[in-house]
Write a protein that holds these residues in place. Structure first.
Motif, PDB file in Angstrom:
ATOM      1  N   ILE A   1       8.573   3.341  -0.293  1.00  0.00           N
ATOM      2  CA  ILE A   1       8.806   2.332   0.746  1.00  0.00           C
ATOM      3  C   ILE A   1       7.479   1.685   1.176  1.00  0.00           C
ATOM      4  CG2 ILE A   1       9.691   2.007   3.092  1.00  0.00           C
ATOM      5  CD1 ILE A   1      11.499   4.527   2.506  1.00  0.00           C
ATOM      6  N   SER A   2       7.468   0.363   1.328  1.00  0.00           N
ATOM      7  CA  SER A   2       6.241  -0.339   1.733  1.00  0.00           C
ATOM      8  C   SER A   2       5.880   0.018   3.177  1.00  0.00           C
ATOM      9  CB  SER A   2       6.434  -1.859   1.651  1.00  0.00           C
ATOM     10  OG  SER A   2       6.721  -2.258   0.349  1.00  0.00           O
ATOM     11  N   PRO A   3       4.565   0.227   3.441  1.00  0.00           N
ATOM     12  CA  PRO A   3       4.150   0.628   4.792  1.00  0.00           C
ATOM     13  C   PRO A   3       3.929  -0.559   5.723  1.00  0.00           C
ATOM     14  CG  PRO A   3       2.292   0.719   3.298  1.00  0.00           C
ATOM     15  CD  PRO A   3       3.453   0.235   2.487  1.00  0.00           C
TER      16      PRO A   3
ATOM     17  N   ALA B   1       0.817  -1.220   0.000  1.00  0.00           N
ATOM     18  CA  ALA B   1       0.000   0.000   0.000  1.00  0.00           C
ATOM     19  C   ALA B   1       0.852   1.272   0.000  1.00  0.00           C
ATOM     20  CB  ALA B   1      -0.963  -0.015   1.193  1.00  0.00           C
ATOM     21  N   ASN B   2       1.762   1.347  -0.966  1.00  0.00           N
ATOM     22  CA  ASN B   2       2.606   2.533  -1.138  1.00  0.00           C
ATOM     23  C   ASN B   2       2.471   3.011  -2.583  1.00  0.00           C
ATOM     24  OD1 ASN B   2       4.211  -0.197  -1.236  1.00  0.00           O
ATOM     25  ND2 ASN B   2       5.144   1.122  -2.781  1.00  0.00           N
ATOM     26  N   PRO B   3       2.664   4.319  -2.815  1.00  0.00           N
ATOM     27  CA  PRO B   3       2.749   4.763  -4.199  1.00  0.00           C
ATOM     28  C   PRO B   3       3.908   4.028  -4.883  1.00  0.00           C
ATOM     29  CG  PRO B   3       2.588   6.631  -2.705  1.00  0.00           C
ATOM     30  CD  PRO B   3       2.804   5.415  -1.846  1.00  0.00           C
TER      31      PRO B   3
ATOM     32  N   THR C   1      15.257   0.222  -8.914  1.00  0.00           N
ATOM     33  CA  THR C   1      14.948   1.404  -8.096  1.00  0.00           C
ATOM     34  C   THR C   1      13.652   1.265  -7.311  1.00  0.00           C
ATOM     35  OG1 THR C   1      13.796   2.312  -9.962  1.00  0.00           O
ATOM     36  CG2 THR C   1      16.066   3.046  -9.609  1.00  0.00           C
ATOM     37  N   HIS C   2      13.486   0.133  -6.658  1.00  0.00           N
ATOM     38  CA  HIS C   2      12.261  -0.046  -5.894  1.00  0.00           C
ATOM     39  C   HIS C   2      12.516   0.406  -4.452  1.00  0.00           C
ATOM     40  CE1 HIS C   2       8.522  -2.670  -6.342  1.00  0.00           C
ATOM     41  NE2 HIS C   2       8.271  -1.658  -5.563  1.00  0.00           N
ATOM     42  N   TYR C   3      11.468   0.562  -3.668  1.00  0.00           N
ATOM     43  CA  TYR C   3      11.585   0.812  -2.228  1.00  0.00           C
ATOM     44  C   TYR C   3      12.426   2.036  -1.925  1.00  0.00           C
ATOM     45  CZ  TYR C   3      10.694  -4.194  -2.666  1.00  0.00           C
ATOM     46  OH  TYR C   3      10.200  -5.403  -3.030  1.00  0.00           O
TER      47      TYR C   3
HETATM   48 MG    MG Z   1       5.365  -3.437  -3.586  1.00  0.00          MG
END
Ligand code: MG
Ligand code: TXA
Length: 326
Positions: free
Chosen positions: A140-142, A134-136, A218-220
């Motif tokens: 970073i994942s919440p 639930a992150n744009p 380039t994730h997170y």
């Molecule tokens: Mg994700």
């Protein structure tokens, strides 16, 4: 807005609206997996490119049969062992799964989460839920309801289930080829899987074109420039002109006083550190630092999965020289 009322979440989901839900890994941005409009809203809210498929979450084993064409014996063995839990399996999809869920791929990713509120919700609903983190997109994942709320505010109802116990996303295991392959490292490790089904491959997660389309470099990413390294202490003295934030795996004895630092686990517990990882990174990201230094974890068990996340959160080391005192 944050709620504790399961019934409110149920009625929103039934009416085709997305709701953020707790899971044991990270919060998910959930919607009816059979409702094309609801799925479109998830992609839109996240700003997620349509080439990146979604994980389908189920609350009952029977749902698995209707979503897949065939379930290899080894897949049955692992999921009976690890479900409900932080393992996602990729299997040939049945016609019941909309192409919008799988980005047109012939496979579908499925998991049964272990969080009691997520399970209660899934068992009440007459449909499974897609739920990306639930992150744009690329943020970073919440792992807390308030972090989801900070991202989306009034545009999204967040069902509060407390802080996520695991703190990093599920392990993804694909049964597309004869030899099962881990596409994303997570809480459940390669050796735990191999104990149940024998040898598996691990996808080179730093590949340019990974098989799990979401596993791009380039994730997170925090918005502050970040570097991932074994020992941040080695470079600190060439960074005294900057405001530096350090995230250490465990407490450090002697730190220069110009540095702000957080240790994820005093005692060096991998589980404690992974639980705190994303919230700590978000906090550092909000701290108006010039630069973040992220210390590598011991490369074993869930530590390997965390190092993979930290690598993705950071810039290539070649760019560190732009920040060093000349
Ligand atoms: Mg994700
Ligand atoms: O722990 C989790 O898995 C969390 C919670 C909310 O369940 N969900 C999650 O979803 O991390 P998301 O969308 O952030 O990541 C899903 C990953 C992406 O990298 C996507 O490319 C990959 O799963 N994926 C989804 N369907 C796939 C498929 N059919 N084949 C290969 N990879 C797939």
């Amino acid at each position: 807005m944050i709620t504790n009322a399961l019934t409110d979440a149920v009625s929103r989901l039934v009416s085709g609206e997305p709701v953020a839900i707790p899971t044991e890994t990270v919060y998910g941005l959930a919607a009816n997996a059979f409702d094309l409009d609801a799925i479109a809203k998830v992609y839109q809210l996240k700003g997620r490119p349509e080439w990146n498929p979604l994980i389908v979450h189920i609350g009952k084993m029977e749902q698995l049969e209707s979503l897949t064409l065939e379930i290899p014996e080894k897949a049955r063995l692992v999921l009976h062992h690890f479900w409900p839990g932080p393992l996602t399996v990729v299997l040939p999809k049945s016609e019941a799964v909309p192409d919008a869920v799988t980005s047109g791929q012939p496979t579908v990713a499925i998991r049964m989460p272990a969080h009691p509120i997520a399970l209660a919700l899934l068992q009440q609903l007459p449909f499974p839920l897609v739920a990306p983190s639930a992150n744009p997109f690329s943020r970073i994942s919440p792992t807390h309801a308030r972090s989801v709320d900070a991202y989306f505010g009034d545009n999204l109802m967040v069902l509060d289930g407390g802080p996520c116990e695991v703190g990093i996303e599920s392990t993804i295991l694909s049964f597309k080829e004869t030899l099962p392959r881990i596409l994303r490292l997570g809480k459940i490790t390669r050796s735990e899987i191999e104990e149940i089904i024998g040898p598996v491959e691990v996808q080179n997660t730093t590949a340019e074109k990974p098989e799990a389309p979401g596993m791009i470099r380039t994730h997170y990413a925090p918005s502050t420039p970040a570097f991932f390294m074994q020992n941040p202490l080695e470079v600190l003295h060439d960074l005294t002109h900057l405001k530096v934030g350090c995230m250490f795996f465990r407490e450090q004895a002697k730190l220069p006083d110009f540095v702000y630092s957080i240790a994820l686990s005093k005692s060096g517990s991998l589980d404690e550190a992974s639980k705190k990882l994303f919230a700590t990174m978000s906090e550092l990201d909000l701290g108006s630092f010039d630069l973040l230094l992220l210390q590598a974890f011991p490369d074993k068990g869930v530590g390997s999965a965390i190092n993979d996340r930290l690598f993705r959160a950071s810039l290539p080391m070649s760019r560190l020289k732009e920040f060093l005192k000349s």
